[in-house]
Enzyme design. Sequence first.
Site, PDB file in Angstrom:
ATOM      1  N   VAL A  51       0.862  -0.753  -0.337  1.00 35.33           N
ATOM      2  CA  VAL A  51      -0.497  -0.308   0.415  1.00 35.33           C
ATOM      3  C   VAL A  51       0.992   1.764  -0.290  1.00 35.33           C
ATOM      4  O   VAL A  51       1.931   1.695   1.181  1.00 35.33           O
ATOM      5  CB  VAL A  51      -0.702  -0.138   1.572  1.00 35.33           C
ATOM      6  CG1 VAL A  51      -1.844   1.275   1.390  1.00 35.33           C
ATOM      7  CG2 VAL A  51      -1.935  -1.149   1.193  1.00 35.33           C
ATOM      8  N   ALA A  96       4.735   4.220   2.706  1.00 39.26           N
ATOM      9  CA  ALA A  96       3.890   2.623   2.517  1.00 39.26           C
ATOM     10  C   ALA A  96       3.907   1.856   3.168  1.00 39.26           C
ATOM     11  O   ALA A  96       4.991   2.353   4.646  1.00 39.26           O
ATOM     12  CB  ALA A  96       4.745   2.273   1.541  1.00 39.26           C
ATOM     13  N   LYS A  97       3.678   0.590   2.826  1.00 38.70           N
ATOM     14  CA  LYS A  97       3.904  -0.981   3.428  1.00 38.70           C
ATOM     15  C   LYS A  97       3.259  -1.973   2.640  1.00 38.70           C
ATOM     16  O   LYS A  97       2.391  -1.608   2.395  1.00 38.70           O
ATOM     17  CB  LYS A  97       2.585  -0.502   4.761  1.00 38.70           C
ATOM     18  CG  LYS A  97       3.793  -1.171   6.844  1.00 38.70           C
ATOM     19  CD  LYS A  97       4.303  -1.050   6.771  1.00 38.70           C
ATOM     20  CE  LYS A  97       4.874  -1.914   7.939  1.00 38.70           C
ATOM     21  NZ  LYS A  97       6.003  -0.783   8.861  1.00 38.70           N
ATOM     22  N   GLY A  98       3.969  -3.187   3.290  1.00 41.32           N
ATOM     23  CA  GLY A  98       3.952  -3.968   2.388  1.00 41.32           C
ATOM     24  C   GLY A  98       3.572  -5.481   3.762  1.00 41.32           C
ATOM     25  O   GLY A  98       4.053  -5.264   4.440  1.00 41.32           O
TER      26      GLY A  98
END
Length: 405
Positions: A51, A96-98
């Site tokens: 995201v 962001a992050k994943g």
Amino acid sequence: MVTRYFREAAETIDLPDHLYEVLETSYRETDVQVPVHKDDGSLAIYRGYRVQHNGARGPYKGGIRYHPAVDINEVRALASLMTWKTALLNLPFGGAKGGVNVDPSELSERELEALTRRFTQSISHILGPYRDVPAPDMNTNPQVMAWLMDAYSAKAGYTPAIVTGKPVAFGGAPGRREATGRGVVFTLEQALHREGRTLEGVDIAIQGFGNVGTWAAKTAVEKGARIVAISDIEGGVRRDDGIDVDAAIALVAAGRSVIELPDVDQLEGGEVLLTACDVLIPAALGEVITKENQDDVQAEWIVEGANNPTTPDADQALHDRGVKIIPDILANGGGVTGSYFEWTQNIQQFTWEEAIFNERLEKRMKRAVDETLDAAERWDVRPRRAAFAIAIERVAEAAHMRGYV
Ligand code: NAD
């Protein structure tokens, strides 16, 4: 929680409605299938997410976690938190992050590598050293970052700046590993300095003795503080005259627990949070200081090494009874600041000595403390609300000036 903090801070700065909607939601959410051939010949399908919340101030930045509980909601909230953290620390990054919904302890080394390469391949079109730069998070480490970088570089050519938290052997930055724990102590030192105090003789309790907890303890002791209590998943220990931090680190490095230390009193589960001390550093899990136990917290300061250790209700109640909290987006921002230093060295193909890394980390963390606490006084709000408000203001200005809104 993140939405609640965003909303109250947006009110502090009277964020216009059109910006509100842009900043509250993510820019892009990628959700991919990650098929992996298992060692037994079967095929397992996992889901992977990346995201990208906001990129107004620079390339998207944030970790990738491997955990069975990973889902789009969690990744979305954490991505937004990264936007505010990078803005507050004034780093030229967005947020962001994943994550992949996998239990990595059930995978062999080969399966883990295959998963990482496949996931990287699936999201590589939205990554790039000037587009989106991942980092380690829960259950991912320098080895996973090395595979990610290799998978990306196979197509794009040697690109160390595609990811941070790499092994020091190639492209990693000396000092990055210690940066979060050191940063926690720099923020505390600056907050005390503003009151005319130092860390000399300050009693500290730390929940969690992993990467963040150990380096916070070591740095605090170097500056004259005393670590009176520590804990890990097995339990906690207390010693009024100060715990031997090096002995505790050696125990943990040998795969043992802090409860095996000699000449200490034992503490039950969450007791480390409630033990007598000047400063409490939660550095393990989220949501450990709640409405139920906040009354029994004895510390004058809470410095949030972990993400979200304090629930919003407890946060307000603690503030109302005078407990001073250095919020997570400020206190544990040393990690992403260290990632910025790694990225910038990779971009320039130039390496810094560790002393320079630490000096610059200290300067940036302390400046962010001053900015946050000055704003808290100016707006007459608690530091967490001020931290979010400063960050939102910076992102809103960049989005507006770039003509995005
Ligand atoms: P880690 O895995 O190295 O260490 C976690 C520690 O917490 C271990 O000592 C573990 O035994 C302990 N722990 C786990 N469950 C516990 C429980 N129920 N009670 C008491 N202790 C328990 O993790 P870390 O990298 O030190 O991260 C700690 C926290 O800081 C996490 O919330 C993480 O999200 C946050 N954080 C880490 C970084 C970083 O750079 N490492 C950056 C920002 C935020």
